[in-house]
Design an enzyme around this catalytic site. Structure first.
Site, PDB file in Angstrom:
ATOM      1  N   LYS A 225       0.859  -1.192   0.000  1.00 59.08           N
ATOM      2  CA  LYS A 225       0.000   0.000   0.000  1.00 59.08           C
ATOM      3  C   LYS A 225       0.891   1.237   0.000  1.00 59.08           C
ATOM      4  O   LYS A 225       1.713   1.425   0.901  1.00 59.08           O
ATOM      5  CB  LYS A 225      -0.909   0.013   1.223  1.00 59.08           C
ATOM      6  CG  LYS A 225      -1.878   1.187   1.258  1.00 59.08           C
ATOM      7  CD  LYS A 225      -2.916   1.099   0.151  1.00 59.08           C
ATOM      8  CE  LYS A 225      -4.052   0.209   0.531  1.00 59.08           C
ATOM      9  NZ  LYS A 225      -5.140   0.200  -0.489  1.00 59.08           N
TER      10      LYS A 225
ATOM     11  N   THR B 268      -3.643  -5.179   0.690  1.00 60.88           N
ATOM     12  CA  THR B 268      -2.965  -3.895   0.892  1.00 60.88           C
ATOM     13  C   THR B 268      -3.763  -3.018   1.850  1.00 60.88           C
ATOM     14  O   THR B 268      -3.188  -2.194   2.564  1.00 60.88           O
ATOM     15  CB  THR B 268      -2.742  -3.172  -0.439  1.00 60.88           C
ATOM     16  OG1 THR B 268      -3.994  -2.812  -1.020  1.00 60.88           O
ATOM     17  CG2 THR B 268      -1.964  -4.034  -1.419  1.00 60.88           C
ATOM     18  N   ASP B 269      -5.086  -3.196   1.878  1.00 63.29           N
ATOM     19  CA  ASP B 269      -5.902  -2.432   2.819  1.00 63.29           C
ATOM     20  C   ASP B 269      -5.550  -2.797   4.256  1.00 63.29           C
ATOM     21  O   ASP B 269      -5.536  -1.930   5.140  1.00 63.29           O
ATOM     22  CB  ASP B 269      -7.388  -2.691   2.558  1.00 63.29           C
ATOM     23  CG  ASP B 269      -8.293  -1.782   3.365  1.00 63.29           C
ATOM     24  OD1 ASP B 269      -8.304  -0.567   3.084  1.00 63.29           O
ATOM     25  OD2 ASP B 269      -8.969  -2.276   4.291  1.00 63.29           O
TER      26      ASP B 269
ATOM     27  N   PHE C 279      33.902  27.256 -11.090  1.00 63.96           N
ATOM     28  CA  PHE C 279      33.789  26.171 -12.072  1.00 63.96           C
ATOM     29  C   PHE C 279      34.562  26.586 -13.316  1.00 63.96           C
ATOM     30  O   PHE C 279      34.115  27.426 -14.089  1.00 63.96           O
ATOM     31  CB  PHE C 279      32.326  25.881 -12.407  1.00 63.96           C
ATOM     32  CG  PHE C 279      32.154  24.572 -13.143  1.00 63.96           C
ATOM     33  CD1 PHE C 279      32.556  23.376 -12.580  1.00 63.96           C
ATOM     34  CD2 PHE C 279      31.588  24.551 -14.405  1.00 63.96           C
ATOM     35  CE1 PHE C 279      32.395  22.165 -13.246  1.00 63.96           C
ATOM     36  CE2 PHE C 279      31.422  23.355 -15.088  1.00 63.96           C
ATOM     37  CZ  PHE C 279      31.829  22.153 -14.512  1.00 63.96           C
TER      38      PHE C 279
ATOM     39  N   ARG D 205      30.621  32.094  -8.348  1.00 61.19           N
ATOM     40  CA  ARG D 205      29.254  31.846  -8.800  1.00 61.19           C
ATOM     41  C   ARG D 205      28.357  31.510  -7.622  1.00 61.19           C
ATOM     42  O   ARG D 205      28.820  31.125  -6.535  1.00 61.19           O
ATOM     43  CB  ARG D 205      29.214  30.688  -9.804  1.00 61.19           C
ATOM     44  CG  ARG D 205      29.591  29.341  -9.195  1.00 61.19           C
ATOM     45  CD  ARG D 205      29.326  28.186 -10.141  1.00 61.19           C
ATOM     46  NE  ARG D 205      29.673  26.903  -9.522  1.00 61.19           N
ATOM     47  CZ  ARG D 205      29.405  25.714 -10.052  1.00 61.19           C
ATOM     48  NH1 ARG D 205      28.795  25.625 -11.221  1.00 61.19           N
ATOM     49  NH2 ARG D 205      29.761  24.605  -9.417  1.00 61.19           N
TER      50      ARG D 205
ATOM     51  N   GLN E  42      30.717  18.352  -7.437  1.00 60.11           N
ATOM     52  CA  GLN E  42      31.198  17.003  -7.143  1.00 60.11           C
ATOM     53  C   GLN E  42      32.144  17.008  -5.940  1.00 60.11           C
ATOM     54  O   GLN E  42      32.045  16.143  -5.054  1.00 60.11           O
ATOM     55  CB  GLN E  42      31.934  16.424  -8.367  1.00 60.11           C
ATOM     56  CG  GLN E  42      31.036  16.103  -9.549  1.00 60.11           C
ATOM     57  CD  GLN E  42      30.880  17.255 -10.521  1.00 60.11           C
ATOM     58  OE1 GLN E  42      30.976  18.428 -10.126  1.00 60.11           O
ATOM     59  NE2 GLN E  42      30.632  16.937 -11.781  1.00 60.11           N
TER      60      GLN E  42
ATOM     61  N   ASN F 209      21.901  20.602  -9.676  1.00 62.09           N
ATOM     62  CA  ASN F 209      22.539  21.916  -9.652  1.00 62.09           C
ATOM     63  C   ASN F 209      21.515  22.956 -10.069  1.00 62.09           C
ATOM     64  O   ASN F 209      21.144  23.061 -11.236  1.00 62.09           O
ATOM     65  CB  ASN F 209      23.745  21.927 -10.602  1.00 62.09           C
ATOM     66  CG  ASN F 209      24.700  23.067 -10.299  1.00 62.09           C
ATOM     67  OD1 ASN F 209      24.311  24.067  -9.717  1.00 62.09           O
ATOM     68  ND2 ASN F 209      25.949  22.903 -10.701  1.00 62.09           N
TER      69      ASN F 209
ATOM     70  N   HIS G 245      20.765  26.100 -11.168  1.00 63.15           N
ATOM     71  CA  HIS G 245      21.577  27.152 -11.775  1.00 63.15           C
ATOM     72  C   HIS G 245      20.976  28.545 -11.556  1.00 63.15           C
ATOM     73  O   HIS G 245      19.762  28.738 -11.639  1.00 63.15           O
ATOM     74  CB  HIS G 245      21.710  26.897 -13.279  1.00 63.15           C
ATOM     75  CG  HIS G 245      22.331  25.569 -13.613  1.00 63.15           C
ATOM     76  ND1 HIS G 245      23.636  25.271 -13.307  1.00 63.15           N
ATOM     77  CD2 HIS G 245      21.814  24.472 -14.207  1.00 63.15           C
ATOM     78  CE1 HIS G 245      23.908  24.040 -13.721  1.00 63.15           C
ATOM     79  NE2 HIS G 245      22.819  23.527 -14.258  1.00 63.15           N
TER      80      HIS G 245
END
Length: 301
Positions: A12, A57-58, A162, A179, A222, A248, A250
């Protein structure tokens, strides 16, 4: 041609379990999204529709709600372990159970400078997660806990570079030594034990992740992930491995020159897509085997 059922599980997904603790006039709230999945030999249900070994599942949903009262929710990891062990120990055909949990944060409403005893506002903070797997076979019972968080949105306005990257005829990205770096972090750490102070470990890991993101002068996202992961493993010996996923997010400098304005790193456009997706797994040498700890069910944790 021979066709075989090679793998299966059922459960569930996403039962919203909210527990209000009313033991004192100051109430507490725990807000969860719970997914259960059972594993075993249920091939008869798939191949011929025989449901005799199938726990509905109930029923799994009902158990999740009942355990919120019977067992309580001291932490999502402990609650998940109790649920998973119940299904494996008490439901004959079940050989393994996986419980995935999201926990949503709430902050108390402040009235006249005082926190209110029974009113909250939904917090915009990260979502805490846990994925608990309990499996049993001839060798005995094993429990795996992967704790974690997601949607931890962090941003630093400087301290990130970077440059020096590989280029080819299709490269247009400009190098930068300053940045904005932002991400919506997903972190999952696999424990080598279940004898853990879950809340303290969660708070400690989160604090380390934020500290490293803030203080590491980053030459690449990284590199930042490596520092975050290794710092967590160095601080917590009972964490076997950690997986980090960092889109990332940006932020591009807006050209304000058409309006006669300079923009010395002050106004940016936040681009939601496409985005770089940086992922890393850092493991401890000699850590216990992961077994099925990473095998997903609903995929929410």
């Amino acid at each position: 041609m021979t066709l075989r059922l090679t793998d299966s599980q059922y459960g569930k997904a996403e039962s919203r379990v909210v527990r209000i603790t009313r033991d004192t006039p100051r109430h507490e709230i725990t807000d969860l999204n719970v997914t259960t999945a059972l594993r075993g030999d249920f091939s008869a249900a798939y191949l011929v529709g025989d449901q005799s070994d199938v726990l509905p599942t109930d029923t799994q949903k009902n158990t999740a709600f009942a355990y919120a009262k019977e067992v309580g929710i001291s932490s999502i990891e402990a609650y998940g372990l109790a649920l998973a062990r119940h299904f494996v120990d008490d439901v004959g055909p079940v050989q393994a159970a996986r419980i995935e949990i999201e926990q949503y944060a709430w902050d108390r409403v402040v009235v006249d400078g005082v926190e209110h005893d029974h009113t909250w506002v939904r917090s915009g903070a990260e979502v805490r997660t846990a994925a608990v797997t309990v499996e049993s076979d001839e060798a005995g019972q094993r429990a795996h806990v992967v704790a974690g968080l997601k949607d931890l949105v962090v941003l630093k306005s400087t301290g990130s570079e970077f440059h020096g990257f590989l280029t080819d005829p299709y490269t247009t990205l400009q190098e930068t030594t300053d940045r904005v770096m932002a991400t919506s972090l997903v972190a999952q750490w696999r424990m080598s034990s279940t004898d853990v102070d879950w809340d303290a470990t969660y708070a400690g890991v989160k604090a380390i992740l934020l500290r490293e993101f803030a203080t590491v002068h980053s030459l690449a996202l990284q590199q930042t992930l490596w520092h975050m992961g290794t710092a967590v493993l160095e601080a917590f010996e009972d964490i076997a491995e950690i997986r980090l996923t960092a889109p990332n997010k940006h932020h591009f400098l807006v050209d304000l020159s058409p309006f006669g304005l300079e923009n010395p790193g002050e106004v940016f456009i936040a681009a939601d897509r496409p985005y770089g997706l940086i992922e890393a797994t850092i493991a401890r040498d000699g850590a216990p085997d992961a077994g099925s700890a990473w095998r997903p069910s609903g995929g929410v944790a």
